[in-house]
Scaffold this active site. Structure first.
Site, PDB file in Angstrom:
ATOM      1  N   GLY B  41       5.898   3.831  -0.358  1.00  0.00           N
ATOM      2  CA  GLY B  41       6.418   5.083   0.178  1.00  0.00           C
ATOM      3  C   GLY B  41       6.603   6.159  -0.875  1.00  0.00           C
ATOM      4  CG  ASN B  70       2.586  -1.326   4.101  1.00  0.00           C
ATOM      5  OD1 ASN B  70       1.648  -1.947   3.630  1.00  0.00           O
ATOM      6  ND2 ASN B  70       3.811  -1.841   4.143  1.00  0.00           N
ATOM      7  CD  GLN B  72       8.166   4.301   8.771  1.00  0.00           C
ATOM      8  OE1 GLN B  72       7.838   3.758   7.717  1.00  0.00           O
ATOM      9  NE2 GLN B  72       9.441   4.560   9.092  1.00  0.00           N
ATOM     10  NE  ARG B  73       8.174   2.227   4.180  1.00  0.00           N
ATOM     11  CZ  ARG B  73       7.602   1.263   4.894  1.00  0.00           C
ATOM     12  NH1 ARG B  73       7.080   1.511   6.083  1.00  0.00           N
ATOM     13  NH2 ARG B  73       7.539   0.034   4.432  1.00  0.00           N
ATOM     14  CE  LYS B  86       1.426  -1.836   0.431  1.00  0.00           C
ATOM     15  NZ  LYS B  86       2.900  -1.792   0.331  1.00  0.00           N
ATOM     16  CG  ASP B 130       9.357  -3.048  -2.761  1.00  0.00           C
ATOM     17  OD1 ASP B 130       9.560  -3.730  -3.791  1.00  0.00           O
ATOM     18  OD2 ASP B 130       8.434  -3.278  -1.966  1.00  0.00           O
ATOM     19  CB  CYS B 171      18.761   3.509 -19.560  1.00  0.00           C
ATOM     20  SG  CYS B 171      19.693   1.968 -19.618  1.00  0.00           S
ATOM     21  CB  CYS B 188      12.921  -2.505   4.188  1.00  0.00           C
ATOM     22  SG  CYS B 188      13.428  -1.812   2.675  1.00  0.00           S
TER      23      CYS B 188
HETATM   24 ZN   LIG Z   1      21.451   2.198 -21.021  1.00  0.00          ZN
END
Ligand SMILES: [Zn+2]
Lengths: 74, 267
Positions: B41, B70, B72-73, B86, B130, B171, B188
């Site tokens: 996505g 997949n 749908q987005r 993919k 994901d 980070c 999901c």
């Molecule tokens: Zn850090």
């Protein structure tokens, strides 16, 4: 200080200023670019856009059907 | 400076006209190298916009094949691509948009054993994955290699993103520390996601990559941008580097990459 020339009388907006920007990017700071362009839209917009990007408009002169603007690169 | 053909000038004219991009910025895009991890996505819109922008080398990594659910987005994949890798499917679309760029598909997953070798050829990384295990792996590998990256995540109607400049800005671990236990992460299929928010977030990540390469504007360093598309509410939370961060703090305890169990969630 070098003088460069560019003819954009056959170009249409926005390629008029795109072509001008390409030459301005290639030349050295302080160099002069003489652009030949048509009246109307290019004459209104090219000098304005060049000034907005910090370049100096030295002169705008009519030359027959077209106009010549001199720009000093920032 | 390269010699532009008429076609190139026209293709990139809307970038060249921008004061903050210009010919010089377009030049940097053409010389730029971006790796997109995940052709889902987030990676889909990012891939299309980076290809369209003329980013000179784009790598895209995904070890999965296109599934009907997949579409749908994940907008680089078309109905005809169901069953195709993919990364290959996304690469085909990128080449169709812009035949002048170099595209490297990696039809594989990333692990502690191969990620550093792959990312180090690139200037900037987009995390479009994901699952938390891979997000932490990407963070750690980018911190070790010193490669800036854009983190992104979406669920239901919500999105979040931050950009990391390793050693300089916070980070992902400075903020989130460690992956949550797998049983606490909604999958999901349980949670769902509104397709268009993948585009909202993926294009923010693509914008960060383009800003990084051109030097235009300010990056989303030390900031976490979140949105709730139901209220169409965008917020930015300021972050800072955490002294106790296990990887970029003053006494790092993570000194090498390790694989952790992914809580698989197909976003
Ligand atoms: Zn850090």
């Amino acid at each position: 200080m070098d003088i460069h020339t560019l003819d954009i009388t056959k170009e249409h907006c926005p390629m008029t200023f795109v072509k001008a920007k390409l030459v301005l990017a290639k030349i050295n700071s302080g160099d002069v670019l003489e652009i030949t362009l048509k009246g109307g839209e290019p004459l209104e917009n090219v000098p304005k856009s060049a000034a907005e990007e910090g370049h100096r408009i030295l002169s705008i002169e009519k030359n027959g059907e077209s106009h010549v603007i001199k720009i000093e690169k920032n | 400076m390269r010699d532009y053909t008429e076609d190139q000038l026209e293709r990139y004219s809307r970038h060249i006209l921008l004061k903050d991009v210009g010919v010089e910025g377009q030049e940097k895009l053409l010389d730029g190298k971006v790796l997109i991890i995940g052709a889902g996505g987030l990676g889909s819109p990012a891939a299309l916009y980076l290809a369209a922008a003329g980013v000179g080398m784009i790598g895209i990594v995904d070890g999965d094949r296109v599934d009907l659910s997949n579409l749908q987005r994940q907008i680089t994949h078309f109905t005809k691509d169901v069953g195709v890798w993919k990364a290959d499917s996304a690469s085909e679309k990128m080449r169709a948009i812009n035949p002048e760029i170099t595209v490297h598909p990696y039809n594989q997953y990333l692990f502690a054993s191969n990620i550093r070798e792959i990312i180090k050829a690139y200037d900037f990384v987009i995390d479009g994955t994901d699952n938390f295990a891979t997000k932490f792996l990407i963070n750690d590998a980018c911190v070790f290699e010193g490669i800036p990256f854009s983190h992104g995540g979406i669920l239901r109607f919500d999105g979040q993103t931050m950009t990391v400049n390793p050693g300089e800005s916070a980070c992902y671990r400075c903020v989130f520390n460690a992956p949550p236990p797998p049983n606490l992460v909604p999958t999901c299929s349980q949670a769902g996601v509104l397709g268009a928010i993948a585009g909202m977030l993926g294009t923010i990540q693509a914008t960060e990559a383009l800003k990084f390469l051109t030097g235009a504007g300010n990056m989303l360093y030390n900031k976490l941008l979140t949105f709730d598309a139901l209220k169409m509410d965008f917020r930015t939370v300021n972050l800072r580097k955490n002294e106790n961060c296990p990887i970029c703090g003053s006494h790092p305890v993570i000194t090498e990459l390790v694989d952790s169990d992914p809580a698989v969630c197909d976003l």
